[in-house]
Design a protein around this motif. Structure first.
Motif, short mmCIF file in Angstrom:
data_model
loop_
_atom_site.label_atom_id
_atom_site.label_comp_id
_atom_site.label_asym_id
_atom_site.label_seq_id
_atom_site.Cartn_x
_atom_site.Cartn_y
_atom_site.Cartn_z
N PHE A 19 12.58 8.73 5.40
CA PHE A 19 11.35 8.20 4.83
C PHE A 19 10.25 8.30 5.87
N ASP B 288 11.54 3.62 -1.97
CA ASP B 288 10.42 3.95 -1.08
C ASP B 288 9.20 4.06 -1.99
N VAL C 221 10.00 -0.13 1.79
CA VAL C 221 11.17 0.71 2.00
C VAL C 221 12.37 -0.23 1.94
N LEU D 251 19.00 4.70 1.59
CA LEU D 251 17.70 4.42 1.01
C LEU D 251 17.85 4.08 -0.47
#
Length: 333
Positions: free
Chosen positions: A22, A208, A198, A205
């Motif tokens: 990210f 985001d 985030v 992840l």
């Protein structure tokens, strides 16, 4: 800008951070969220070169942290506010940091005043409260007037005035075009401070996106309606193609419908409404929904016996708990 590209960290068979990618952009406050053990602190340590990645890469404006010639001018960070020599006075602690980075002495006084510690500048931090220690850590992060700032649990130990101060400080820094990256478990503070989120879970992840979109995509929104003619209101809504659901207090809840349309519909049928209110989940509710399957450690309350007293077995810890944690598992953020 901070850029992560498939960043990975393993401790033996435990993967603390897993292929994380990210970007943290300038000009907004970016919140970094995740359950305990998600890998947030490990990720932030790798950003600052304190932990070596097993794989992938992380760069600060295109360079590794170790390549920054004057790191405090580039990035200021607070990962552990109490990491201060207890016998060295607050002023001396900051002066050592300043001299090692070519920062003028006057800057020490400026940041001490900025964080509200000017009156205790020549006292030793071993006598500081948790909140005062936090302010000293923030002073160190601000010392080089950096373009990028990273804060891990910045409101920890602060009183209400201090919480409001750090909240406004982070917003101001972002408005000046700086990059502000902040990790916290306090969802109420993140909701008031961060514009972008985030979110990670088990090192991966999960989201985001902007704060508004995160809540919209991970929560149930609906409109509450209360009327003295609730059954007739239900019939009107049904005939218009809506599917109202009864709430415990007698109100009706309608999903996927704008409140103004529902108000106009009720008015066209001469129905009196005592309430017409759009409802949106909080950041905390949206976060819990998204990360429910990514929580490593679940607490359990003790069930009660029929007479209301304790009478059930002791609560069980989450799967995999063995009475202690490895270095990777103790990842508290």
């Amino acid at each position: 800008m901070i850029e992560l590209d498939r960043l990975t960290k393993r401790y033996g068979e435990k993967t603390a951070v897993d292929q994380l990618s990210f970007q943290v952009r300038a000009g907004v406050v970016t919140g970094f969220l995740g359950p305990n053990g998600a890998g947030k602190s490990t990720t932030m340590r790798m950003m600052l070169g304190l932990d070596r990645p097993t794989g992938g890469d992380v760069r600060i404006d295109g360079r590794h942290y170790a390549q920054l010639r004057s790191p405090l001018h580039e990035i200021g960070a607070v990962l552990e506010a109490r990491s201060v020599h207890p016998g060295r006075k607050a002023y001396q602690h900051l002066l050592c940091m300043a001299q090692s980075n070519g920062i003028p002495r006057r800057r020490v006084d400026e940041v001490l005043d900025q964080v509200g510690l000017g009156s205790v500048a020549h006292k030793r931090p071993k006598g500081f409260s948790l909140g005062m220690g936090q302010r000293l850590g923030i002073a160190g992060a601000l010392l080089g007037d950096p373009r990028i700032l990273m804060f891990d649990e910045p409101v920890n130990g602060l009183d209400p005035e201090g919480i409001q101060w750090i909240r406004n400080l982070m917003r101001q820094l972002a408005q000046e075009g700086r990059t502000v990256f902040v990790s916290s478990h306090l969802m109420s503070e993140m909701a008031l401070t961060a514009e972008h989120l985030v979110v990670i879970g088990q090192g991966r992840l999960l989201a985001d996106t902007s704060m508004a979109r995160f809540i919209e995509e991970n929560s149930r929104s609906f409109v509450r309606l209360r009327s003295p003619e609730v059954e007739r209101l239900r019939e009107v809504l049904d005939s218009a193609g809506y599917r109202p659901r009864a709430a415990k207090d007698g109100a009706l809840e309608v999903e996927d419908a704008p409140s103004d349309r529902l108000g106009e519909l009720a008015a066209s049928h001469g129905l009196v409404l005592h309430e017409l209110s759009p409802q949106q989940a909080s950041l905390e509710e949206a976060f819990m929904r998204l990360t429910a399957s990514s929580v490593d450690y679940h607490g359990h309350t003790r069930p009660t016996s029929p007479d209301g007293g304790p009478g059930a077995p002791a609560p069980q810890w989450g799967a995999g708990w063995s009475g202690g944690r490895t270095g990777a598992e103790s990842e508290g953020a």
